[in-house]
Design a protein around this motif. Structure first.
Motif, PDB file in Angstrom:
ATOM      1  N   SER A   8      -6.975  29.861 -10.730  1.00  0.00           N
ATOM      2  CA  SER A   8      -8.056  30.354 -11.314  1.00  0.00           C
ATOM      3  C   SER A   8      -8.108  30.353 -12.898  1.00  0.00           C
ATOM      4  O   SER A   8      -9.205  30.058 -13.300  1.00  0.00           O
ATOM      5  N   ILE A  11     -10.122  27.092 -14.212  1.00  0.00           N
ATOM      6  CA  ILE A  11     -11.594  26.896 -14.248  1.00  0.00           C
ATOM      7  C   ILE A  11     -12.086  26.546 -15.515  1.00  0.00           C
ATOM      8  O   ILE A  11     -12.951  25.601 -15.376  1.00  0.00           O
ATOM      9  N   PRO A  30     -17.087  27.291  -9.764  1.00  0.00           N
ATOM     10  CA  PRO A  30     -16.357  28.367  -9.332  1.00  0.00           C
ATOM     11  C   PRO A  30     -16.843  28.703  -7.723  1.00  0.00           C
ATOM     12  O   PRO A  30     -15.857  29.192  -6.979  1.00  0.00           O
ATOM     13  N   GLY A  34     -13.491  28.390  -5.020  1.00  0.00           N
ATOM     14  CA  GLY A  34     -13.201  29.855  -4.733  1.00  0.00           C
ATOM     15  C   GLY A  34     -12.571  30.011  -3.405  1.00  0.00           C
ATOM     16  O   GLY A  34     -11.467  30.879  -3.381  1.00  0.00           O
TER      17      GLY A  34
END
Length: 155
Positions: A8, A11, A30, A34
Motif C-alpha cells: 500500500s 501507491i 487505488p 485495492g
C-alpha cells in the motif's frame, strides 16, 4: 534492481510512474490495486525498485471463464529508467510467479498504431507472439493486437 509484490505504501510512487508514462489516469490506481492489497482478488501487482525508489510495476489478472489464462493488463517503467532492463525483469518475474502457480498462458493487449511499435517490439523480444488483431477496436484505425505466450513451455 528489486522486484516484489506491491504494498500500500507504493501507491503514491506507482501513481507518479503512471503520471510520467500516461498509461492510464493515476487516480484509478487505488481502486484497481485495492483487491490485491486486501487479499480479496487473485490479481498480481509487482513493483520494481532501483536504488530504493519505485521505478515501475506490472499488473496481471486472470481472464474470466478460462482455465489458466491470465492477462498482463499494465506494465509501466518510469521514462528515465526505460531501456535498462526493468521492463524485461518485471515480465520475467510475473511469468515465473504465474508458472509456479500452474498458469498456462499469459496474453497482453496493445494498440496497433505506429505510436505503439516500440511496445509491440518489446513484447516480441520477450517471446510473445502476435496471436490476434481486432480491427478498429480502440478507435477507428486503432486495432487491438493480442500477444500470447505459453508459460508451460517457458517453465
Amino acid at each position: 534492481m528489486n522486484l516484489r509484490p506491491s504494498i500500500s505504501s507504493d501507491i503514491p510512487d506507482l501513481q507518479a510512474v503512471l503520471d510520467e508514462t500516461e498509461l492510464f489516469p493515476s487516480e484509478m490506481l487505488p481502486d484497481m490495486i485495492g483487491g490485491f492489497l486486501s487479499g480479496k482478488s487473485d490479481d498480481l501487482w509487482i513493483t520494481c525498485e532501483e536504488s530504493g525508489g519505485v521505478i515501475g510495476f506490472c499488473y496481471v489478472l486472470p481472464e474470466q471463464l478460462t482455465e489458466g489464462t491470465w492477462n498482463m493488463a499494465a506494465i509501466a517503467v518510469s521514462p528515465k529508467n526505460q531501456g535498462q532492463g526493468a521492463g524485461r525483469a518485471l515480465v520475467q518475474e510475473v511469468e515465473a510467479t504465474l508458472a509456479k502457480r500452474g498458469i498456462r498462458v499469459l496474453i497482453v493487449d496493445t494498440s496497433g498504431t505506429d505510436a505503439f511499435e516500440q511496445t509491440r517490439a518489446f513484447y516480441r523480444s520477450n517471446g510473445y507472439v502476435e496471436e490476434a488483431r481486432i480491427r478498429d477496436f480502440w478507435a477507428d484505425g486503432d486495432d487491438k493486437i493480442v500477444f500470447w505466450k505459453s508459460l508451460t513451455q517457458a517453465a
